[in-house]
Design a protein around this motif. Structure first.
Motif, PDB file in Angstrom:
ATOM      1  N   ARG A 289       0.831  -1.190   0.000  1.00 48.64           N
ATOM      2  CA  ARG A 289       0.000   0.000   0.000  1.00 48.64           C
ATOM      3  C   ARG A 289       0.874   1.251   0.000  1.00 48.64           C
ATOM      4  O   ARG A 289       1.980   1.245   0.546  1.00 48.64           O
ATOM      5  CB  ARG A 289      -0.933  -0.009   1.204  1.00 48.64           C
ATOM      6  N   VAL A 290       0.342   2.313  -0.596  1.00 49.29           N
ATOM      7  CA  VAL A 290       1.094   3.565  -0.670  1.00 49.29           C
ATOM      8  C   VAL A 290       1.376   4.105   0.724  1.00 49.29           C
ATOM      9  O   VAL A 290       2.463   4.627   0.998  1.00 49.29           O
ATOM     10  CB  VAL A 290       0.326   4.601  -1.507  1.00 49.29           C
ATOM     11  N   ASP A 291       0.423   3.963   1.636  1.00 46.85           N
ATOM     12  CA  ASP A 291       0.645   4.419   3.014  1.00 46.85           C
ATOM     13  C   ASP A 291       1.830   3.690   3.640  1.00 46.85           C
ATOM     14  O   ASP A 291       2.644   4.296   4.358  1.00 46.85           O
ATOM     15  CB  ASP A 291      -0.601   4.183   3.869  1.00 46.85           C
ATOM     16  N   SER A 292       1.935   2.405   3.379  1.00 47.86           N
ATOM     17  CA  SER A 292       3.047   1.618   3.931  1.00 47.86           C
ATOM     18  C   SER A 292       4.369   2.060   3.332  1.00 47.86           C
ATOM     19  O   SER A 292       5.386   2.158   4.038  1.00 47.86           O
ATOM     20  CB  SER A 292       2.820   0.129   3.656  1.00 47.86           C
ATOM     21  N   LEU A 293       4.386   2.344   2.030  1.00 48.40           N
ATOM     22  CA  LEU A 293       5.601   2.843   1.391  1.00 48.40           C
ATOM     23  C   LEU A 293       6.030   4.166   2.008  1.00 48.40           C
ATOM     24  O   LEU A 293       7.218   4.382   2.290  1.00 48.40           O
ATOM     25  CB  LEU A 293       5.366   3.027  -0.114  1.00 48.40           C
ATOM     26  N   ALA A 294       5.065   5.057   2.195  1.00 48.00           N
ATOM     27  CA  ALA A 294       5.381   6.361   2.777  1.00 48.00           C
ATOM     28  C   ALA A 294       5.960   6.206   4.174  1.00 48.00           C
ATOM     29  O   ALA A 294       6.945   6.873   4.535  1.00 48.00           O
ATOM     30  CB  ALA A 294       4.126   7.232   2.802  1.00 48.00           C
ATOM     31  N   ASN A 295       5.379   5.335   4.969  1.00 46.78           N
ATOM     32  CA  ASN A 295       5.895   5.101   6.316  1.00 46.78           C
ATOM     33  C   ASN A 295       7.304   4.531   6.287  1.00 46.78           C
ATOM     34  O   ASN A 295       8.164   4.902   7.096  1.00 46.78           O
ATOM     35  CB  ASN A 295       4.969   4.149   7.081  1.00 46.78           C
ATOM     36  N   GLU A 296       7.559   3.614   5.355  1.00 43.12           N
ATOM     37  CA  GLU A 296       8.869   2.974   5.259  1.00 43.12           C
ATOM     38  C   GLU A 296       9.972   3.973   4.920  1.00 43.12           C
ATOM     39  O   GLU A 296      11.090   3.874   5.427  1.00 43.12           O
ATOM     40  CB  GLU A 296       8.843   1.871   4.198  1.00 43.12           C
ATOM     41  N   VAL A 297       9.664   4.931   4.056  1.00 39.95           N
ATOM     42  CA  VAL A 297      10.701   5.884   3.632  1.00 39.95           C
ATOM     43  C   VAL A 297      10.686   7.162   4.453  1.00 39.95           C
ATOM     44  O   VAL A 297      11.550   8.025   4.266  1.00 39.95           O
ATOM     45  CB  VAL A 297      10.560   6.219   2.137  1.00 39.95           C
ATOM     46  N   GLY A 298       9.716   7.310   5.352  1.00 35.50           N
ATOM     47  CA  GLY A 298       9.681   8.471   6.237  1.00 35.50           C
ATOM     48  C   GLY A 298       9.116   9.730   5.624  1.00 35.50           C
ATOM     49  O   GLY A 298       9.425  10.840   6.069  1.00 35.50           O
ATOM     50  N   TRP A 299       8.281   9.585   4.609  1.00 33.07           N
ATOM     51  CA  TRP A 299       7.643  10.726   3.964  1.00 33.07           C
ATOM     52  C   TRP A 299       6.139  10.672   4.185  1.00 33.07           C
ATOM     53  O   TRP A 299       5.580   9.622   4.516  1.00 33.07           O
ATOM     54  CB  TRP A 299       7.904  10.707   2.454  1.00 33.07           C
ATOM     55  N   SER A 300       5.487  11.808   3.958  1.00 29.55           N
ATOM     56  CA  SER A 300       4.032  11.813   3.938  1.00 29.55           C
ATOM     57  C   SER A 300       3.559  11.170   2.646  1.00 29.55           C
ATOM     58  O   SER A 300       4.300  11.107   1.665  1.00 29.55           O
ATOM     59  CB  SER A 300       3.499  13.253   4.020  1.00 29.55           C
ATOM     60  N   ARG A 301       2.326  10.728   2.654  1.00 27.69           N
ATOM     61  CA  ARG A 301       1.755  10.121   1.445  1.00 27.69           C
ATOM     62  C   ARG A 301       1.770  11.123   0.294  1.00 27.69           C
ATOM     63  O   ARG A 301       2.107  10.767  -0.839  1.00 27.69           O
ATOM     64  CB  ARG A 301       0.329   9.662   1.721  1.00 27.69           C
ATOM     65  N   LYS A 302       1.446  12.385   0.585  1.00 30.96           N
ATOM     66  CA  LYS A 302       1.394  13.414  -0.456  1.00 30.96           C
ATOM     67  C   LYS A 302       2.769  13.669  -1.056  1.00 30.96           C
ATOM     68  O   LYS A 302       2.908  13.787  -2.279  1.00 30.96           O
ATOM     69  CB  LYS A 302       0.833  14.714   0.123  1.00 30.96           C
ATOM     70  N   ARG A 303       3.796  13.736  -0.213  1.00 33.09           N
ATOM     71  CA  ARG A 303       5.144  13.985  -0.727  1.00 33.09           C
ATOM     72  C   ARG A 303       5.637  12.800  -1.555  1.00 33.09           C
ATOM     73  O   ARG A 303       6.243  12.983  -2.615  1.00 33.09           O
ATOM     74  CB  ARG A 303       6.114  14.263   0.425  1.00 33.09           C
ATOM     75  N   LEU A 304       5.378  11.582  -1.073  1.00 29.51           N
ATOM     76  CA  LEU A 304       5.795  10.408  -1.836  1.00 29.51           C
ATOM     77  C   LEU A 304       5.101  10.398  -3.192  1.00 29.51           C
ATOM     78  O   LEU A 304       5.749  10.139  -4.214  1.00 29.51           O
ATOM     79  CB  LEU A 304       5.459   9.127  -1.070  1.00 29.51           C
ATOM     80  N   TRP A 305       3.810  10.676  -3.230  1.00 29.08           N
ATOM     81  CA  TRP A 305       3.071  10.684  -4.496  1.00 29.08           C
ATOM     82  C   TRP A 305       3.701  11.676  -5.467  1.00 29.08           C
ATOM     83  O   TRP A 305       3.940  11.357  -6.633  1.00 29.08           O
ATOM     84  CB  TRP A 305       1.615  11.059  -4.238  1.00 29.08           C
ATOM     85  N   SER A 306       3.973  12.870  -4.978  1.00 34.10           N
ATOM     86  CA  SER A 306       4.499  13.932  -5.833  1.00 34.10           C
ATOM     87  C   SER A 306       5.896  13.613  -6.360  1.00 34.10           C
ATOM     88  O   SER A 306       6.165  13.717  -7.565  1.00 34.10           O
ATOM     89  CB  SER A 306       4.514  15.257  -5.067  1.00 34.10           C
TER      90      SER A 306
END
Length: 268
Positions: A156-173
């Protein structure tokens, strides 16, 4: 990388199947085109095919046959090699458009090479020099892509964001700007690629759906149609995937990490 040669007496017309990579076809033959679409539009000479290119086919018929070097680059590496993976997503462009004059010089060196091994060495050298001269991806984006590949798209995108230490919005962008697809679309592509190769290996659609993380067989059918325009049965028989099994046998069994050596195979 893989080298392909098709003799003149047999024409080639192979439908491409979406793959989580940017694909480079260095045309070493004397034909007038190598990549074409269903509407008859053709891209002459060496070509770069971006992620999720749509209805494209590889082939043609020429007096001397077809000969080409195929190079697959993960979108993480394509961004460094070409400088703008986003611009390549869903497109087909000439190699000269993204490499400039270096494309012609590289083609000349590859044509003059005495063997496929020599061609592989030349290509690896050119790619290495281009990568070292350009900025790399954000470490977080590269890490998200590796996690996506290692999980075969089942993350899940939320899990990816948590793993890399970014917000979901920043990771998406940042992922969208550097990879060329949104994280969700990229994960779908990776999951589809795993499912497609299982289908090509002869696994039943119901089993493939369960192993690949689809809700049910109907969900698998919809995703296959979305990426290819055909049914899972047609994808299972796709010559493109049969070539994969010969050219990149290890990658069909498990996803290759970006820091592992490339496969080098010649086919006739």
């Amino acid at each position: 990388m893989a080298g392909f040669r098709q003799r003149a007496q047999a024409g080639v017309d192979i439908a491409m199947v979406a793959h989580p990579s940017v694909t480079v076809f260095v045309d070493l033959s004397d034909g007038d085109s190598l990549v074409h679409d269903a509407d008859g539009r053709r891209e002459c000479g060496s070509t770069v095919v971006g992620l999720v290119p749509g209805d494209l086919r590889l082939g043609g018929r020429t007096a001397g046959g077809i000969e080409c070097l195929q190079i697959r680059l993960s979108p993480a590496l394509a961004g460094a090699v070409f400088g703008a993976s986003t611009d390549l997503s869903g497109t087909v462009v000439s190699l000269e458009d993204v490499w400039g004059r270096d494309a012609g010089r590289t083609e000349e060196r590859l044509r003059a090479a005495a063997s496929w091994d020599e061609r592989f060495t030349i290509a690896a050298d050119v790619l290495g020099r281009r990568m070292s001269a350009r900025p790399s991806l954000d470490p977080e984006v590269a890490a998200a892509w590796r996690l996506m590949r290692s999980s075969r798209g089942r993350v899940r995108v939320d899990s990816l964001a948590n793993e890399v230490g970014w917000s979901r919005k920043r990771l998406w962008s940042r992922f969208r700007s550097q990879i060329g697809l949104t994280p969700k679309h990229a994960a779908r592509l990776v999951r589809f690629d795993h499912a497609a190769h299982l289908l090509a290996a002869g696994d039943a659609a119901a089993r493939v759906a369960a192993e690949s993380g689809y809700t049910d067989q109907a969900h698998l059918h919809r995703e296959v149609k979305a990426f290819t325009g055909v049914t899972p049965t047609a994808v299972a028989a796709a010559p493109w995937l049969a070539i994969d099994d010969v050219a990149w046998p290890a990658s069909c069994a498990s996803p290759r990490q970006d820091d592992q050596p490339v496969s080098r195979v010649s086919m006739r």
